[in-house]
Design an enzyme around this catalytic site. Structure first.
Site, PDB file in Angstrom:
ATOM      1  N   ASN A 159       0.806  -1.228   0.000  1.00 10.88           N
ATOM      2  CA  ASN A 159       0.000   0.000   0.000  1.00 10.88           C
ATOM      3  C   ASN A 159       0.839   1.279   0.000  1.00 10.88           C
ATOM      4  OD1 ASN A 159       0.756  -0.690   2.633  1.00 10.88           O
ATOM      5  ND2 ASN A 159      -1.069   0.197   3.558  1.00 10.88           N
ATOM      6  N   GLU A 256       4.306  -4.534  12.450  1.00 11.94           N
ATOM      7  CA  GLU A 256       3.271  -3.497  12.321  1.00 11.94           C
ATOM      8  C   GLU A 256       2.161  -4.136  11.519  1.00 11.94           C
ATOM      9  OE1 GLU A 256       0.811  -1.206  10.761  1.00 11.94           O
ATOM     10  OE2 GLU A 256       2.467  -0.436   9.523  1.00 11.94           O
ATOM     11  N   CYS A 290      -3.472   1.098   6.760  1.00 21.28           N
ATOM     12  CA  CYS A 290      -3.634   0.260   7.957  1.00 21.28           C
ATOM     13  C   CYS A 290      -4.247   1.020   9.114  1.00 21.28           C
ATOM     14  CB  CYS A 290      -2.286  -0.338   8.360  1.00 21.28           C
ATOM     15  SG  CYS A 290      -0.987   0.881   8.640  1.00 21.28           S
ATOM     16  N   GLU A 465       7.805   1.700  15.165  1.00 22.10           N
ATOM     17  CA  GLU A 465       8.616   2.303  14.115  1.00 22.10           C
ATOM     18  C   GLU A 465       8.476   3.820  14.244  1.00 22.10           C
ATOM     19  OE1 GLU A 465       9.069  -0.868  10.696  1.00 22.10           O
ATOM     20  OE2 GLU A 465       7.040  -0.052  10.717  1.00 22.10           O
TER      21      GLU A 465
END
Length: 485
Positions: A159, A256, A290, A465
Site C-alpha cells: 500500500n 506493524e 492500515c 517504528e
C-alpha cells in the site's frame, strides 16, 4: 534493469553487492496495473538461493558498515535521502501504476521517504556519545556499548511500498545493520528506481540488498540463519506466522500489523472540520491504509446530521484514473482485493446494515479494480464489518449515547493501531484521546509524525517504528564493567 519508459519496468534479477545479479530461478511475478488490468512488467521470484546470495552480501558488508560509526553512516543516509527525493516523479508514477494509489498520494511518496531517511541521519549524535555508568561499587564503572544486531530482513506491504521501507531502512542503517529488503509481490518494480538511488548515493555494496518475491521468499528471509532481525508490515495473520518462526530461532522481530481504527466524533464537533479531514483520515489511498479510521462513532444527538455530512463527502469523492490529479479514489490493488471488499459489502447487507451510499462498482469505470466509496449505517459494534479489517473504501457509522459509551466502543476491538478524536474543545479531545487503547491517536486529523513512535497495541503489532525509539530494535547492548576511564 528497466525499460526506457517508467510506465513499464522489468527486473531481471536481485540487487546484491551493489549490482544486479541474475536470478536463480525462472519463476516470474506478473505485475498488473490495477487501473487498466494490463501487465506492466515482470520481476523474478527470488528463490532460497537468491535470498542466500543477498544475505551473504549483507553479511560481508556488515563489519565495515558497523565499524564506520554513526556519523559516517548518517552521511550516507543523507545522500540516499537526496537521491530518493531526486527521483520523486519516477517513484510516484511507477507506484501508482503498481498499486493504483492516486497520483496526488504518490507524488509525495519519495519526499516522505526522504524526510524519514534524513531524520534518522540527524540522530547520529545520540549514538556517537559514549555511555559510562557508575556501578555503586567503589572504583567500578560500566561502559555500555551499542552494537548492530546484524543483518536485518525488511518485509514490506504494497500500500505504501517506499515510505514503509524507509521507516525500517532508516533506523536499521543508522544502527549499523545491513539489510535484505523484500516488497510485496504486487509492487516490486519500484526497486529499479530505488537501486538507482542506492548506487547514486554511493551506499557501499552489500549494505542494502533487494529481492522480489512472494510468501516463499519472505519465509526464506525470516528463516535464514544469517538474518538476525526481522521487521514486517502486513496482515495480523501473516504477522502471527512470522512471530512464531522468529520465536523458534529467538530472533527479534518488529511487527506493524492490521487495524480497525475508530474515529470518535464528539458532540461539540464542527461538522466542517469532519468534512475537511474525512478523506485523508478514513479513505486515504483508496481505503487501503492500515491506520485508517473506518469506524465512525457519532453522538446519538447529532447522528442524522453527521451521517449526512459523512455521506456527502463519501458520495462526492472523485473516483477514477489514479494518474489524474483530481482523482481521490483509485482502483484497489488487485482483483482479489476488490473481491474481498465486495464480499464484506455483501456481508454488511446480510448482517442488516444499510448502505447509505456506494456499495457497487462505478458504472463509468468498466475496466479496473474499482469499488465505490461506501458508507454503512444502521450498524452495531457486533457486526463483522465493524470488527474486521476490510482494507478498502468502506466506512461504518454507529451512534453512541455519551462519552463513556463512545470510549468503550472505541476500545471494544481486537486491534489497537490508531484512532482519532474529532472535537472543538481541544483539551477535552486530548483527554478523550488518552483513553484510547491504541498506539497512535490524532485530534481532528490523522497523520504520522516521523519523530514520534508508531506502533500497534493488542493484535496490531509488536514494537514501534518511527521516532528515536525505532533505532533500539536494531541494536544490542554490551556492558563492560571495571576500573575504567
Amino acid at each position: 534493469m528497466r525499460s526506457n519508459s517508467i510506465d513499464t519496468a522489468n527486473l531481471t534479477g536481485i540487487f546484491a553487492d551493489g549490482r544486479w545479479i541474475a536470478a536463480d530461478g525462472d519463476d516470474l511475478l506478473e505485475v498488473v496495473n490495477p487501473a487498466t488490468e494490463r501487465v506492466i512488467g515482470y520481476a523474478p521470484m527470488a528463490s532460497d538461493r537468491d535470498v542466500d546470495v543477498a544475505v551473504q552480501a549483507a553479511t560481508r558488508a556488515l563489519p565495515a558498515w558497523s565499524a564506520a560509526g554513526p556519523t559516517a553512516r548518517a552521511f550516507v543516509l543523507s545522500r540516499l535521502a537526496i537521491e530518493v527525493e531526486a527521483r520523486a516523479e519516477d517513484f510516484g508514477r511507477i507506484v501508482t501504476r503498481e498499486n493504483g494509489s492516486p497520483v496526488q498520494e504518490t507524488t509525495s511518496t519519495a519526499m516522505n521517504a526522504a524526510r524519514i531517511l534524513a531524520y534518522y541521519a540527524s540522530l547520529a549524535g545520540s549514538l556517537d556519545c559514549e555511555d559510562l555508568r557508575p556501578s555503586g561499587v567503589a572504583g567500578l564503572v560500566s561502559r555500555v556499548a551499542r552494537r548492530p544486531v546484524g543483518v536485518a530482513g525488511l518485509i514490506t506491504p504494497w500500500n505504501f511500498p517506499l515510505s514503509i521501507l524507509a521507516m525500517k531502512l532508516g533506523p536499521a542503517l543508522l544502527a549499523g545493520c545491513t539489510v535484505v529488503a523484500k516488497p510485496a509481490p504486487e509492487t516490486p518494480l519500484h526497486l529499479a528506481v530505488l537501486a538507482e538511488a542506492l548506487v547514486a548515493a554511493e551506499v557501499p555494496p552489500g549494505v542494502v540488498n533487494l529481492v522480489a518475491g512472494g510468501v516463499s521468499t519472505g519465509q526464506a528471509i525470516v528463516e535464514h540463519p544469517g538474518v538476525a532481525k526481522i521487521a514486517f508490515t502486513g496482515s495480523t495473520e501473516a504477522g502471527r506466522q512470522i512471530a512464531v518462526a522468529c520465536a523458534r530461532q529467538l530472533k527479534p522481530v518488529t511487527l506493524e500489523l492490521g487495524g480497525k481504527s475508530a474515529a470518535l466524533v464528539l458532540d461539540d464537533v464542527d461538522a466542517d472540520v469532519l468534512r475537511a479531514n474525512l478523506m485523508r483520515a478514513s479513505l486515504r489511498n483508496n481505503g487501503q491504509t492500515c491506520y485508517a479510521a473506518t469506524r465512525l462513532l457519532l453522538p446519538r444527538a447529532r447522528y442524522a446530521e453527521l451521517v449526512d455530512a459523512v455521506a456527502d463527502v463519501v458520495q462526492g469523492a472523485v473516483v477514477g484514473d489514479p494518474m489524474r490529479e483530481e482523482t481521490q479514489v483509485g482502483p484497489l490493488v488487485s482483483d482479489r482485493q476488490r473481491q474481498r471488499v465486495e464480499d464484506y459489502v455483501a456481508l454488511g447487507r446480510s448482517e442488516g446494515a444499510t448502505v447509505a451510499t456506494g456499495g457497487s462498482r462505478p458504472q463509468h469505470l468498466p475496466v479496473g479494480y474499482y469499488v465505490e466509496p461506501t458508507l454503512f449505517t444502521d450498524s452495531n459494534p457486533g457486526m463483522r464489518i465493524a470488527r474486521e479489517e476490510i482494507f478498502g473504501p468502506v466506512l461504518v457509522a454507529m451512534p453512541y449515547a455519551d462519552e463513556d459509551e463512545g470510549i468503550a466502543m472505541v476500545n471494544d476491538s481486537p486491534f489497537g493501531l490508531a484512532g482519532m478524536v474529532y472535537g472543538d474543545d481541544l483539551d477535552r479531545a486530548e483527554r478523550v484521546a488518552c483513553r484510547f487503547e491504541a498506539g497512535t491517536v490524532g485530534i481532528n486529523s490523522l497523520v504520522l509524525n516521523p519523530v514520534a513512535p508508531f506502533g500497534g497495541w493488542k493484535e496490531s503489532g509488536l514494537g514501534v517504528e518511527l521516532g528515536p525509539e525505532a533505532v533500539t530494535p536494531y541494536l544490542r547492548y554490551q556492558s563492560v564493567t571495571g576500573n575504567l576511564r
